[in-house]
Design an enzyme around this catalytic site. Structure first.
Site, mmCIF file in Angstrom:
data_model
loop_
_atom_site.group_PDB
_atom_site.id
_atom_site.type_symbol
_atom_site.label_atom_id
_atom_site.label_comp_id
_atom_site.label_asym_id
_atom_site.label_seq_id
_atom_site.Cartn_x
_atom_site.Cartn_y
_atom_site.Cartn_z
ATOM 1 C CG ASP A 12 -20.948 10.019 -56.937
ATOM 2 O OD1 ASP A 12 -21.007 9.114 -55.798
ATOM 3 O OD2 ASP A 12 -21.525 10.990 -56.469
ATOM 4 C CG ASP A 110 -23.990 12.688 -54.999
ATOM 5 O OD1 ASP A 110 -24.268 11.777 -53.904
ATOM 6 O OD2 ASP A 110 -22.637 12.945 -55.018
ATOM 7 C CD GLU A 111 -22.220 7.576 -53.083
ATOM 8 O OE1 GLU A 111 -22.477 6.059 -52.625
ATOM 9 O OE2 GLU A 111 -23.329 8.334 -52.135
HETATM 10 P P1 TTP Z 1 -19.929 13.465 -52.820
HETATM 11 O O1 TTP Z 1 -20.615 11.976 -53.894
HETATM 12 O O2 TTP Z 1 -20.095 12.604 -52.112
HETATM 13 O O3 TTP Z 1 -19.715 14.244 -53.015
HETATM 14 P P2 TTP Z 1 -19.942 15.171 -54.425
HETATM 15 O O4 TTP Z 1 -21.141 14.628 -54.901
HETATM 16 O O5 TTP Z 1 -19.633 17.217 -53.830
HETATM 17 O O6 TTP Z 1 -18.649 15.096 -55.032
HETATM 18 P P3 TTP Z 1 -18.225 14.230 -56.410
HETATM 19 O O7 TTP Z 1 -17.701 14.447 -57.472
HETATM 20 O O8 TTP Z 1 -16.839 13.666 -55.672
HETATM 21 O O9 TTP Z 1 -18.994 13.010 -55.983
HETATM 22 O O10 TTP Z 1 -21.637 13.481 -51.254
HETATM 23 C C1 TTP Z 1 -22.716 13.826 -52.471
HETATM 24 C C2 TTP Z 1 -23.143 14.885 -51.188
HETATM 25 O O11 TTP Z 1 -22.938 14.913 -49.784
HETATM 26 C C3 TTP Z 1 -22.195 16.477 -51.862
HETATM 27 O O12 TTP Z 1 -22.184 17.564 -52.556
HETATM 28 C C4 TTP Z 1 -22.529 17.056 -50.277
HETATM 29 C C5 TTP Z 1 -22.515 16.111 -48.999
HETATM 30 N N1 TTP Z 1 -21.399 15.995 -48.371
HETATM 31 C C6 TTP Z 1 -21.452 16.456 -47.339
HETATM 32 O O13 TTP Z 1 -22.358 16.370 -47.071
HETATM 33 N N2 TTP Z 1 -20.284 15.601 -46.637
HETATM 34 C C7 TTP Z 1 -19.495 14.804 -46.843
HETATM 35 O O14 TTP Z 1 -18.439 14.504 -46.115
HETATM 36 C C8 TTP Z 1 -19.573 14.610 -47.826
HETATM 37 C C9 TTP Z 1 -19.054 13.104 -48.979
HETATM 38 C C10 TTP Z 1 -21.107 14.647 -48.730
HETATM 39 MG MG MG Z 2 -21.253 12.984 -55.630
#
Ligand code: TTP
Ligand code: MG
Length: 392
Positions: A12, A110-111
């Site tokens: 992630d 992103d995962e």
């Molecule tokens: P996530 O992997 O949930 O968040 P992140 O990568 O920003 O942070 P983390 O370090 O906690 O993993 O989500 C990936 C991307 O998806 C995030 O950068 C933006 C988008 N996203 C949204 O647009 N809305 C949301 O509610 C979430 C959770 C993510």
């Molecule tokens: Mg993330």
């Protein structure tokens, strides 16, 4: 013969959209960066897509109203999302995963899950594979990611989240239960807040407490209770399913309470059709067979399908077919527990099947693009939070 321990990595990216922005503008490094809707000096109406870890220090979070973010962090740098850019980075990162295993299941932008059981020996073992993978991502994209390595998907996902950012957490088969035991039950996959409340009301707050719960404590939860207990015990046989093998795209929702509310059913089906449409379009597919899955109270499950004379990935066509299938289904007044929408018989979206669809196609394509643009503008978060990210 002994079954080899499965080694599943969940990767992630850290603060993904915000990290890309900070990478591309060094002036943003170390600053609270909030990516999302226009805050309009605190009067903006959209939500936060994501924010940098610096902004998280102010209590800003994904899916929070942007006005709230502004209240908490008025000095933050507020940026609109640039999805095209993030998609390009995402493609690059997925390409790197392919250097380590062909068994990749992309979960979101992103995962991804990577099954490295068979390939890890090529890179010096599972943990070393994950280290190298993180290194390659950093080398190629100048971004960090967090990785969880475990024998099951659920544990890998939880593990990747524990040491963010730039984390690497390994869970071995022998330590799986003790890894899960102290964690809060909210970490369990697909556990709705209502069920969580019921469990807490019965004194079950951690995964370990659920694993040890007698049947009596799980009364009223039926098959769901059994399923949750299995997950709590570390039993999660779900496989990493590479996309190229995905012959269908589906999404389903289990209601917190069985329902016979026609409006709730209708709205849920339209929302599911919409998610399936988005996913198909995002992955570049369209399909001919639309299937409705309906599970009634008591767990009886039915499917009803219709094969169209053409392939589609349009939300209005999928919704229409699904609603028609639902209307034709006689549930004899029983309540609905779960609904699912599936499109199968997939072909690449660019493939033409007939000359006659062109004009209508062009019109529909335009409408869908417009909707996607609006979503980009106002953020996907609401849709995301409706359960999309849970349905892995
Ligand atoms: P996530 O992997 O949930 O968040 P992140 O990568 O920003 O942070 P983390 O370090 O906690 O993993 O989500 C990936 C991307 O998806 C995030 O950068 C933006 C988008 N996203 C949204 O647009 N809305 C949301 O509610 C979430 C959770 C993510
Ligand atoms: Mg993330």
């Amino acid at each position: 013969m002994q079954v080899p321990e499965r080694r599943i990595a969940h990767v992630d990216m850290d603060a993904f959209f915000a990290a890309v922005e900070q990478r591309d503008d060094p002036a943003l490094k170390g600053k609270p960066v909030i990516v999302g809707a226009d805050p309009r000096g605190g009067r903006g109406r959209g939500v936060v897509s994501t924010c940098s870890y610096e902004a998280r220090g102010f209590g800003v979070r994904s899916a929070m109203p942007i006005s709230e973010a502004w209240r908490r962090c008025p000095k933050g740098v507020y940026l609109r999302p640039d999805f095209r850019k993030y998609s390009a980075v995402s493609e690059r990162v997925q390409g790197i995963f392919g250097e380590f295993t062909p068994d990749i299941e992309r979960v979101s932008i992103d995962e991804a899950f990577l099954d490295i059981t068979r390939s890890a020996h090529l890179f010096g073992g599972p943990l070393e594979t994950c280290r190298r993978l993180k290194e390659r991502v950093r080398e190629e994209t100048a971004l960090t990611c967090s990785v969880g390595l475990a024998p099951t998907k659920m544990a890998a996902k939880i593990a990747s989240d524990l040491k963010k950012p730039d984390g690497l957490v390994e869970v071995r088969e022998t330590g799986l239960r003790s890894f899960l035991a102290p964690l809060d039950i909210s970490r369990l996959w697909g556990l709705g807040s209502k069920t969580a409340e019921v469990l807490r009301g019965r004194g079950i707050n951690t995964i370990g407490e659920l694993a040890a719960a007698e049947a009596e404590l799980l009364r009223g939860l039926g098959a769901r209770g059994v399923e949750l207990k299995r997950l709590a015990l570390g039993e999660d046989p779900r496989e990493v399913t590479p996309e190229s093998e995905a012959k269908s795209v589906s999404n389903e929702i289990t209601f917190e309470r069985d329902t016979s509310d026609a409006r709730e059913i209708r709205e849920s089906l339209v929302a599911l059709a919409d998610k399936v449409s988005s996913r198909l379009r995002g992955d570049g597919f369209k399909g001919r067979t639309v299937t409705l899955k309906i599970r009634l109270e008591g767990f009886e499950t039915y499917t009803r399908a219709r094969t169209l004379p053409f392939s589609t990935n349009y939300t209005d066509v999928i919704s229409r077919e699904i609603l028609a299938l639902c209307a034709a289904f006689d549930r004899r007044r029983r309540k609905v527990r779960l609904l699912g929408v599936k499109v199968s018989g997939l072909i690449p979206a660019g493939e033409r099947e007939s000359l006659f669809e062109d004009e209508e196609d062009a019109r529909r394509e335009k409408a869908h693009r417009a909707i996607e643009e609006i979503r980009e503008k106002f953020g996907r978060s609401a849709i995301y939070r409706a359960g999309g990210k849970k349905d892995i």
